[in-house]
Design a protein around this motif. Structure first.
Motif, PDB file in Angstrom:
ATOM      1  N   TYR A 274     -15.504 -11.701  -9.001  1.00  0.00           N
ATOM      2  CA  TYR A 274     -14.135 -11.189  -9.113  1.00  0.00           C
ATOM      3  C   TYR A 274     -13.217 -12.037  -8.232  1.00  0.00           C
ATOM      4  CZ  TYR A 274     -16.406  -7.034 -11.033  1.00  0.00           C
ATOM      5  OH  TYR A 274     -17.168  -6.175 -11.784  1.00  0.00           O
ATOM      6  N   HIS A 275     -12.019 -12.300  -8.746  1.00  0.00           N
ATOM      7  CA  HIS A 275     -11.038 -13.107  -8.032  1.00  0.00           C
ATOM      8  C   HIS A 275      -9.914 -12.206  -7.515  1.00  0.00           C
ATOM      9  CE1 HIS A 275     -12.705 -16.916  -9.750  1.00  0.00           C
ATOM     10  NE2 HIS A 275     -13.105 -16.065 -10.678  1.00  0.00           N
ATOM     11  N   TYR A 276      -9.747 -12.174  -6.197  1.00  0.00           N
ATOM     12  CA  TYR A 276      -8.688 -11.328  -5.650  1.00  0.00           C
ATOM     13  C   TYR A 276      -7.321 -11.969  -5.869  1.00  0.00           C
ATOM     14  CZ  TYR A 276     -10.043 -14.289  -1.597  1.00  0.00           C
ATOM     15  OH  TYR A 276     -10.395 -15.327  -0.783  1.00  0.00           O
ATOM     16  N   ILE A 277      -6.299 -11.133  -5.855  1.00  0.00           N
ATOM     17  CA  ILE A 277      -4.926 -11.577  -6.092  1.00  0.00           C
ATOM     18  C   ILE A 277      -4.291 -11.966  -4.761  1.00  0.00           C
ATOM     19  CG2 ILE A 277      -2.648 -10.785  -6.847  1.00  0.00           C
ATOM     20  CD1 ILE A 277      -4.154  -9.148  -9.003  1.00  0.00           C
ATOM     21  N   GLN A 278      -3.545 -13.092  -4.763  1.00  0.00           N
ATOM     22  CA  GLN A 278      -2.964 -13.592  -3.524  1.00  0.00           C
ATOM     23  C   GLN A 278      -1.443 -13.661  -3.606  1.00  0.00           C
ATOM     24  OE1 GLN A 278      -6.413 -16.781  -3.193  1.00  0.00           O
ATOM     25  NE2 GLN A 278      -5.647 -16.344  -1.144  1.00  0.00           N
ATOM     26  N   TRP A 279      -0.864 -14.831  -3.486  1.00  0.00           N
ATOM     27  CA  TRP A 279       0.596 -14.957  -3.446  1.00  0.00           C
ATOM     28  C   TRP A 279       1.243 -14.559  -4.767  1.00  0.00           C
ATOM     29  CZ3 TRP A 279       3.761 -16.445   0.646  1.00  0.00           C
ATOM     30  CH2 TRP A 279       5.094 -16.728   0.309  1.00  0.00           C
ATOM     31  N   LYS A 280       0.703 -15.089  -5.868  1.00  0.00           N
ATOM     32  CA  LYS A 280       1.272 -14.795  -7.183  1.00  0.00           C
ATOM     33  C   LYS A 280       0.865 -13.397  -7.631  1.00  0.00           C
ATOM     34  CE  LYS A 280       1.524 -19.537  -8.934  1.00  0.00           C
ATOM     35  NZ  LYS A 280       1.114 -20.454 -10.035  1.00  0.00           N
ATOM     36  N   ASN A 281       1.781 -12.721  -8.306  1.00  0.00           N
ATOM     37  CA  ASN A 281       1.498 -11.385  -8.820  1.00  0.00           C
ATOM     38  C   ASN A 281       0.790 -11.480 -10.166  1.00  0.00           C
ATOM     39  OD1 ASN A 281       2.597  -9.754  -6.723  1.00  0.00           O
ATOM     40  ND2 ASN A 281       4.642 -10.264  -7.435  1.00  0.00           N
ATOM     41  N   LEU A 282      -0.481 -11.828 -10.130  1.00  0.00           N
ATOM     42  CA  LEU A 282      -1.253 -11.917 -11.356  1.00  0.00           C
ATOM     43  C   LEU A 282      -1.571 -10.522 -11.875  1.00  0.00           C
ATOM     44  CD1 LEU A 282      -3.769 -14.746 -10.337  1.00  0.00           C
ATOM     45  CD2 LEU A 282      -1.560 -14.975 -11.485  1.00  0.00           C
ATOM     46  N   GLU A 283      -1.795 -10.437 -13.172  1.00  0.00           N
ATOM     47  CA  GLU A 283      -2.148  -9.153 -13.790  1.00  0.00           C
ATOM     48  C   GLU A 283      -3.614  -8.842 -13.492  1.00  0.00           C
ATOM     49  OE1 GLU A 283      -0.979  -5.786 -16.015  1.00  0.00           O
ATOM     50  OE2 GLU A 283       0.236  -7.516 -15.415  1.00  0.00           O
ATOM     51  N   PRO A 284      -3.904  -7.755 -12.785  1.00  0.00           N
ATOM     52  CA  PRO A 284      -5.305  -7.469 -12.435  1.00  0.00           C
ATOM     53  C   PRO A 284      -6.082  -6.878 -13.605  1.00  0.00           C
ATOM     54  CG  PRO A 284      -3.882  -5.730 -11.605  1.00  0.00           C
ATOM     55  CD  PRO A 284      -2.972  -6.774 -12.196  1.00  0.00           C
ATOM     56  N   ASP A 285      -7.370  -7.149 -13.632  1.00  0.00           N
ATOM     57  CA  ASP A 285      -8.280  -6.488 -14.575  1.00  0.00           C
ATOM     58  C   ASP A 285      -8.872  -5.230 -13.955  1.00  0.00           C
ATOM     59  OD1 ASP A 285      -8.121  -8.509 -16.630  1.00  0.00           O
ATOM     60  OD2 ASP A 285      -9.355  -9.780 -15.350  1.00  0.00           O
ATOM     61  N   VAL A 286      -8.974  -5.234 -12.618  1.00  0.00           N
ATOM     62  CA  VAL A 286      -9.546  -4.121 -11.867  1.00  0.00           C
ATOM     63  C   VAL A 286      -8.673  -3.866 -10.654  1.00  0.00           C
ATOM     64  CG1 VAL A 286     -11.571  -3.249 -10.621  1.00  0.00           C
ATOM     65  CG2 VAL A 286     -11.877  -4.819 -12.551  1.00  0.00           C
ATOM     66  N   VAL A 287      -8.409  -2.594 -10.343  1.00  0.00           N
ATOM     67  CA  VAL A 287      -7.702  -2.238  -9.113  1.00  0.00           C
ATOM     68  C   VAL A 287      -8.565  -1.245  -8.344  1.00  0.00           C
ATOM     69  CG1 VAL A 287      -5.637  -1.225  -8.071  1.00  0.00           C
ATOM     70  CG2 VAL A 287      -5.432  -2.619 -10.148  1.00  0.00           C
ATOM     71  N   VAL A 288      -8.841  -1.567  -7.088  1.00  0.00           N
ATOM     72  CA  VAL A 288      -9.650  -0.707  -6.227  1.00  0.00           C
ATOM     73  C   VAL A 288      -8.732   0.136  -5.359  1.00  0.00           C
ATOM     74  CG1 VAL A 288     -11.371  -0.657  -4.378  1.00  0.00           C
ATOM     75  CG2 VAL A 288     -11.517  -2.400  -6.181  1.00  0.00           C
ATOM     76  N   ASP A 289      -8.986   1.421  -5.320  1.00  0.00           N
ATOM     77  CA  ASP A 289      -8.224   2.338  -4.462  1.00  0.00           C
ATOM     78  C   ASP A 289      -8.648   2.116  -3.009  1.00  0.00           C
ATOM     79  OD1 ASP A 289      -7.039   4.437  -3.106  1.00  0.00           O
ATOM     80  OD2 ASP A 289      -7.835   6.012  -4.397  1.00  0.00           O
ATOM     81  N   ILE A 290      -7.712   1.623  -2.192  1.00  0.00           N
ATOM     82  CA  ILE A 290      -8.026   1.381  -0.767  1.00  0.00           C
ATOM     83  C   ILE A 290      -7.167   2.269   0.143  1.00  0.00           C
ATOM     84  CG2 ILE A 290      -8.781  -0.993  -1.187  1.00  0.00           C
ATOM     85  CD1 ILE A 290      -6.007  -1.799   0.160  1.00  0.00           C
ATOM     86  N   SER A 291      -6.728   3.402  -0.379  1.00  0.00           N
ATOM     87  CA  SER A 291      -5.788   4.246   0.362  1.00  0.00           C
ATOM     88  C   SER A 291      -6.277   4.600   1.761  1.00  0.00           C
ATOM     89  CB  SER A 291      -5.519   5.525  -0.431  1.00  0.00           C
ATOM     90  OG  SER A 291      -4.944   5.222  -1.690  1.00  0.00           O
ATOM     91  N   GLU A 292      -7.557   4.865   1.914  1.00  0.00           N
ATOM     92  CA  GLU A 292      -8.092   5.255   3.223  1.00  0.00           C
ATOM     93  C   GLU A 292      -8.380   4.056   4.124  1.00  0.00           C
ATOM     94  OE1 GLU A 292     -11.380   7.929   2.956  1.00  0.00           O
ATOM     95  OE2 GLU A 292     -10.497   9.077   1.312  1.00  0.00           O
ATOM     96  N   PHE A 293      -8.186   2.845   3.592  1.00  0.00           N
ATOM     97  CA  PHE A 293      -8.581   1.656   4.348  1.00  0.00           C
ATOM     98  C   PHE A 293      -7.453   0.648   4.498  1.00  0.00           C
ATOM     99  CE2 PHE A 293     -12.235   3.654   2.466  1.00  0.00           C
ATOM    100  CZ  PHE A 293     -13.114   3.733   3.532  1.00  0.00           C
ATOM    101  N   ILE A 294      -6.234   1.054   4.184  1.00  0.00           N
ATOM    102  CA  ILE A 294      -5.103   0.144   4.306  1.00  0.00           C
ATOM    103  C   ILE A 294      -4.892  -0.281   5.753  1.00  0.00           C
ATOM    104  CG2 ILE A 294      -3.439   2.043   4.407  1.00  0.00           C
ATOM    105  CD1 ILE A 294      -2.878  -1.479   2.877  1.00  0.00           C
ATOM    106  N   GLN A 295      -5.096   0.629   6.709  1.00  0.00           N
ATOM    107  CA  GLN A 295      -4.894   0.267   8.111  1.00  0.00           C
ATOM    108  C   GLN A 295      -5.960  -0.720   8.592  1.00  0.00           C
ATOM    109  OE1 GLN A 295      -2.155   0.830   9.750  1.00  0.00           O
ATOM    110  NE2 GLN A 295      -1.438   1.924   7.928  1.00  0.00           N
ATOM    111  N   SER A 296      -7.181  -0.591   8.096  1.00  0.00           N
ATOM    112  CA  SER A 296      -8.228  -1.558   8.443  1.00  0.00           C
ATOM    113  C   SER A 296      -7.866  -2.934   7.907  1.00  0.00           C
ATOM    114  CB  SER A 296      -9.572  -1.111   7.867  1.00  0.00           C
ATOM    115  OG  SER A 296      -9.994   0.103   8.450  1.00  0.00           O
ATOM    116  N   LYS A 297      -7.342  -2.969   6.696  1.00  0.00           N
ATOM    117  CA  LYS A 297      -6.908  -4.236   6.100  1.00  0.00           C
ATOM    118  C   LYS A 297      -5.807  -4.871   6.935  1.00  0.00           C
ATOM    119  CE  LYS A 297      -4.416  -5.977   2.012  1.00  0.00           C
ATOM    120  NZ  LYS A 297      -5.354  -6.894   1.333  1.00  0.00           N
ATOM    121  N   ILE A 298      -4.780  -4.101   7.251  1.00  0.00           N
ATOM    122  CA  ILE A 298      -3.648  -4.629   8.003  1.00  0.00           C
ATOM    123  C   ILE A 298      -4.088  -5.096   9.387  1.00  0.00           C
ATOM    124  CG2 ILE A 298      -1.453  -4.016   9.093  1.00  0.00           C
ATOM    125  CD1 ILE A 298      -0.913  -2.229   6.649  1.00  0.00           C
TER     126      ILE A 298
END
Length: 240
Positions: free
Chosen positions: A151-175
């Motif tokens: 799977y290729h994650y999305i970076q600078w360009k707003n590409l159309e995703p095939d899959v979106v993972v819910d990271i609501s509980e982990f946004i602070q860990s990401k940041i």
């Protein structure tokens, strides 16, 4: 060590920005995850390779990954050729991941697209029996191994995703993991030159872009990926 997920990034901080929330979520579920950076980001306008190394180590601790390695390919100048493919095949066979995450297929930075195709090609070639490899810390021949999914994650360009993972509980860990790269991102006390990623707007975009992807799937925050093949499910009811 066998990994469940192996995430590749052309530069230290690519993985955190592209899929840090997904990694944190999977680790919380008991999955074993590793990160391999292709370069040390030595051409980056801000910071040094040494400061980037330290920041990558700190970010890895925040996410809780099992391993993090750097291939030390040439920032800006690595290519998708036999030498680089073989080096990545060794890593794929060493860690035998079920899933590989890697750079966006196309993006603003030329290394992102190159890294994407290099990792994708290495994943395929790694499954071929007649390619002989071994690593310096291993004796004998490495068994072929091909990840089940890339799977290729999305970076600078707003590409159309095939899959979106819910990271609501982990946004602070990401940041938190992203902001471990103190030399790269917004710092009002820094006298370093401004770059496209050093602005306050870019720092804020980490959350608002994840919020926009979350909105598309009915959650608070999300991370998007493009897939190399069709997504298979046992039942339509498995889809949220």
């Amino acid at each position: 060590m066998k990994l469940d997920i192996l995430a590749f990034g052309a530069h230290p901080d690519d993985v955190e920005l592209g899929c840090g929330g997904t990694i944190a979520k999977e680790i919380s579920k008991g999955k074993i995850v590793g990160i391999i950076d292709l370069t040390r980001g030595e051409l980056g306008t801000r910071g040094t390779p040494e400061s980037r190394d330290a920041e990558a180590t700190e970010a890895a601790k925040i996410l809780g990954v099992a391993i993090r390695q750097n291939m030390e390919f040439a920032d800006g100048f690595f290519v998708n050729d036999k030498y680089h493919q073989i080096e990545l095949i060794k890593m794929i066979r060493k860690y035998r991941p079920e899933i590989v995450l890697c750079n966006a297929v196309t993006d603003r930075h030329i290394d992102h697209g190159k890294g994407s195709s290099l990792v994708s090609d290495a994943c395929f070639l790694s499954g071929l029996l007649k390619i002989d490899t071994k690593t310096e810390d291993e004796d004998g021949w490495q068994e072929p191994w091909r990840p089940k999914h890339v799977y290729h994650y999305i970076q600078w360009k707003n590409l159309e995703p095939d899959v979106v993972v819910d990271i609501s509980e982990f946004i602070q860990s990401k940041i938190q993991a992203v902001l471990a790269y103190k030399t790269q991102f917004y710092n009002p006390d820094s006298n370093g030159p401004e770059t496209p990623i050093s602005s306050k707007n870019f720092e804020e975009s980490i959350a608002y872009r994840a919020r926009d992807l979350g909105r598309l799937i009915g959650s608070e925050y999300g991370e998007g990926f493009t897939a190399e093949r069709y997504i298979a499910v046992d039942s339509l009811f498995n889809l949220k």
